[in-house]
Scaffold this motif. Structure first.
Motif, PDB file in Angstrom:
ATOM      1  N   GLY A 157       0.811  -1.206   0.000  1.00 11.17           N
ATOM      2  CA  GLY A 157       0.000   0.000   0.000  1.00 11.17           C
ATOM      3  C   GLY A 157       0.841   1.250   0.000  1.00 11.17           C
ATOM      4  O   GLY A 157       2.081   1.188   0.008  1.00 11.17           O
ATOM      5  N   TYR A 158       0.133   2.402  -0.002  1.00  5.49           N
ATOM      6  CA  TYR A 158       0.812   3.702  -0.095  1.00  5.49           C
ATOM      7  C   TYR A 158       0.102   4.699   0.818  1.00  5.49           C
ATOM      8  O   TYR A 158      -1.132   4.712   0.904  1.00  5.49           O
TER       9      TYR A 158
ATOM     10  N   GLU B 287      -3.787  -5.639   4.503  1.00  8.89           N
ATOM     11  CA  GLU B 287      -3.204  -5.623   3.173  1.00  8.89           C
ATOM     12  C   GLU B 287      -4.284  -5.444   2.106  1.00  8.89           C
ATOM     13  O   GLU B 287      -4.116  -4.651   1.161  1.00  8.89           O
TER      14      GLU B 287
ATOM     15  N   LEU C 129      -5.410  -1.734   2.161  1.00  6.70           N
ATOM     16  CA  LEU C 129      -4.416  -0.814   1.603  1.00  6.70           C
ATOM     17  C   LEU C 129      -4.307  -0.979   0.090  1.00  6.70           C
ATOM     18  O   LEU C 129      -4.219  -0.003  -0.659  1.00  6.70           O
ATOM     19  N   THR C 130      -4.325  -2.217  -0.378  1.00  8.05           N
ATOM     20  CA  THR C 130      -4.211  -2.476  -1.808  1.00  8.05           C
ATOM     21  C   THR C 130      -5.410  -1.919  -2.573  1.00  8.05           C
ATOM     22  O   THR C 130      -5.271  -1.338  -3.652  1.00  8.05           O
TER      23      THR C 130
ATOM     24  N   SER D 179      -5.438   2.387  -2.118  1.00  2.15           N
ATOM     25  CA  SER D 179      -4.283   3.267  -2.300  1.00  2.15           C
ATOM     26  C   SER D 179      -3.496   2.852  -3.526  1.00  2.15           C
ATOM     27  O   SER D 179      -3.570   1.711  -3.994  1.00  2.15           O
ATOM     28  N   SER D 180      -2.742   3.808  -4.040  1.00  2.00           N
ATOM     29  CA  SER D 180      -1.855   3.582  -5.182  1.00  2.00           C
ATOM     30  C   SER D 180      -0.738   4.606  -5.092  1.00  2.00           C
ATOM     31  O   SER D 180      -0.814   5.557  -4.305  1.00  2.00           O
TER      32      SER D 180
END
Length: 603
Positions: free
Chosen positions: A400-401, A578, A581-582, A585-586
């Motif tokens: 994630g970011y 996870e 976040l995946t 976010s990018s």
């Protein structure tokens, strides 16, 4: 040479080096002032004693709650607060075993009588570098730190008594096998578990005490963990175990040691307190400090037999060096070195050869920062590099970011909100009717930091960082609770076992309420303020609640959560984080830190 012979040879070699190091001496008290001897010291020669000094200073170096933090901890977990001479404070970066090893080795220089002890939770809830390998790297590092003895802590039981016995005695992991060509050799130091009994035999699962000896000096150590360990560890982790009262247990083994002629005794107690200041160098015995420390350790220290000369403590992750009167009213030193290897305590115990006891009027102690401005210990750098090579393929994977640091401090934390939202999202994949999620703050072990680490860019969250945040492998569980039960759960945050030290649950988006700190007990939760998506909670309605398996079993002092119905078990909590976040976010659209505005605080 057969592998078993190589293993025996390595073990003998390590122990020989330890004995040589002990014989050569180690450690200087550094900034500590020299211990003032009692007025009765005189010239100090016992009749017929061949000129031997009556008093011998023994250095006791101690730390606690390392939690497998081999690399420098990130964010606020890697800092300490330091009180300045003018009354202001500053933060200091601290921690990392490469630096801890250097500080301890420098402290031992010139000290002929030096012991290194610890107060439990050295493993468990560890970052991926150690946790991925069931904390074998942490035990290897502790061996190289020349640790002499430690108590168990509650996290030593995260994987059960059998796994703790393997960490003590060695051997490959029963499921994962050996991680290298060499079989894991176990701890060179004894784990002490005086108050942890096997239900079937009634005997301690590990040694209850240990005696350090050098020439004519003998000091006994008794190790216990908090009696409430079953309340904060999964049921599977403490299956078949009984945890006894800390004071009764220490008193029992103090008598045993006394009968063996060991009159100088230190208790290693994995239970702690709450100092009046967050500064590691706060003087809680200074004039005007009042009650410089509160919490469970105060009652323990006030009731443990006067035969015990000092207490090394832990569990609360706080830093303090205090004196608390024993049952006879005599001051006794009680210490804790925060957590994660950020501090170590240097205590001078003055041993009286005439009595075999510690001259408590001469005990001096202080906490010291494990600063990062000293040379890194080369052997620890090698250890970290070797295990990192094994962990890298898993740990460096981006999941994630983020656009900034997402912290885990405060009554309601941004990271707590993020994790609760992730578990709500995972719950809705299992059952679209899931209404809300609750997360215990103790299950959030570190912040998410924006700054880049080696091999990644700013804002990248790796699997290793996610593992450090949520290392317990709890599953996300769904259960039905009535509105009345949900209200009761929120009240249990500040009542019952949690009244003295509230555990404020982190809540998912849509759940809001007011916490009034001007009130006491359960009344601090304002019932009329509790809302879900703007609507008042209906005591008679049923709500689908997501939480981790530890909470869902009633852990952390939330018995009502253990009364839910229609249970459904999902994936582990790290997988849920996870996934969230995946999905959200990018690199071009990172997640911003949540506002942490779901709980309104009145103070």
């Amino acid at each position: 040479m057969p592998a078993s012979s190589q293993s025996d040879r390595r073990r003998r070699g390590r122990r020989t080096r330890r004995l040589l190091a002990l014989a050569a001496g180690a450690a200087t008290v550094g900034a500590l002032t020299a211990a003032a001897l009692p007025a009765s010291a005189g010239a100090g020669h016992k009749p017929g004693g061949h000129g031997t000094s009556r008093y011998q200073d023994v250095q006791l170096l101690s730390f606690n709650d390392l939690h497998g933090n081999l690399e420098p901890p990130a964010g606020s977990s890697g800092r300490v607060t330091e009180l300045q001479a003018d009354g202001t404070t500053k933060t200091v970066d601290a921690g990392g075993v490469e630096y801890l090893a250097t500080h301890l080795r420098q402290a031992r220089e010139g000290e002929k009588y030096s012991i290194t002890a610890a107060g439990g939770d050295l493993v468990g809830a560890s970052p991926l570098l150690s946790g991925l390998f069931h904390d074998e790297p942490a035990i290897e590092a502790l061996n190289r730190l020349e640790l002499d003895v430690t108590s168990v802590g509650n996290h030593e039981f995260d994987e059960g008594a059998r796994e703790l016995a393997r960490l003590q005695n060695g051997g490959c992991h029963p499921a994962d096998g050996c991680y290298t060509d060499e079989e894991f050799e176990g701890a060179d130091f004894p784990y002490l578990a005086a108050n942890v009994l096997d239900e079937k035999t009634g005997r301690p699962v590990l040694k209850p005490y240990w005696v350090w000896k050098k020439k004519d000096v003998k000091i006994g150590f008794i190790g216990v963990t908090l009696e409430g360990t079953p309340d904060i560890v999964s049921a599977e982790g403490v299956k078949g175990l009984t945890f006894k009262d800390e004071v009764e247990t220490i008193d029992k083994y103090a008598k045993v040691l006394q009968k063996q002629g060991v009159k100088s005794i230190v208790a290693l107690v994995h239970e702690g307190g709450f100092p009046a200041s967050a500064s590691y160098n706060y003087d809680c015995d200074s004039p005007g400090a009042g009650d410089g420390i509160s919490g469970p350790i105060v009652d323990i220290a006030k009731n443990v037999t006067p035969q015990v000369d000092a207490l090394v403590t832990g569990h609360t992750h706080n830093a303090y060096v205090c004196t608390i009167p024993d049952p006879a009213g005599k001051p006794r030193t009680v210490t804790s070195a925060a957590s994660f290897g950020r501090l170590y305590t240097d205590t001078t115990l003055t041993y009286d050869r005439w009595t075999g006891d510690i001259a408590r009027t001469a005990v001096k102690s202080a906490n010291h920062v494990v600063t990062r401005d000293v040379p890194r210990a080369a052997d620890m750098t090698e250890l970290i590099g070797r295990w990192n090579t094994l962990a890298a393929p898993i740990g460096n994977r981006p999941i994630g970011y983020i656009s900034g640091d997402i912290g885990n401090s405060g009554t309601e934390s941004p990271l707590g909100d993020l994790i609760a939202d992730a578990q709500l999202a995972h719950g809705r994949k299992l059952d679209p009717e899931t209404d809300l999620a609750l997360m215990n703050p103790g299950g959030i072990r570190a912040p998410l930091t924006y700054a880049a680490k080696a091999g990644e860019g700013d804002g990248v969250v790796t699997y290793a960082e996610g593992f450090t945040v949520q290392p317990f492998a709890n599953t996300v569980n769904l259960q039905d609770l009535t509105g009345a039960q949900l209200i009761q759960v929120l009240k249990e945050q500040v009542s019952g076992p949690n009244q003295a030290a509230p555990k404020i649950l982190q809540v998912s988006s849509g759940l809001t309420y007011t916490l009034d700190l001007t009130k006491t007990g359960a009344d601090r939760v304002v019932t009329d303020s509790i809302r879900l998506n703007g609507a008042a909670i209906d005591p008679a309605a049923t709500y689908r609640v997501a939480s981790n398996s530890f909470l869902a079993g009633g852990g952390d002092g939330f018995p009502t959560l253990g009364q839910g119905t229609d249970d459904l078990v999902g994936a582990d909590d790290l997988t849920a984080l996870e996934e969230y976040l995946t999905a959200n976010s990018s690199p071009t659209n990172p997640i911003a830190p949540p506002k942490a505005d779901r709980i309104t605080i009145v103070s």
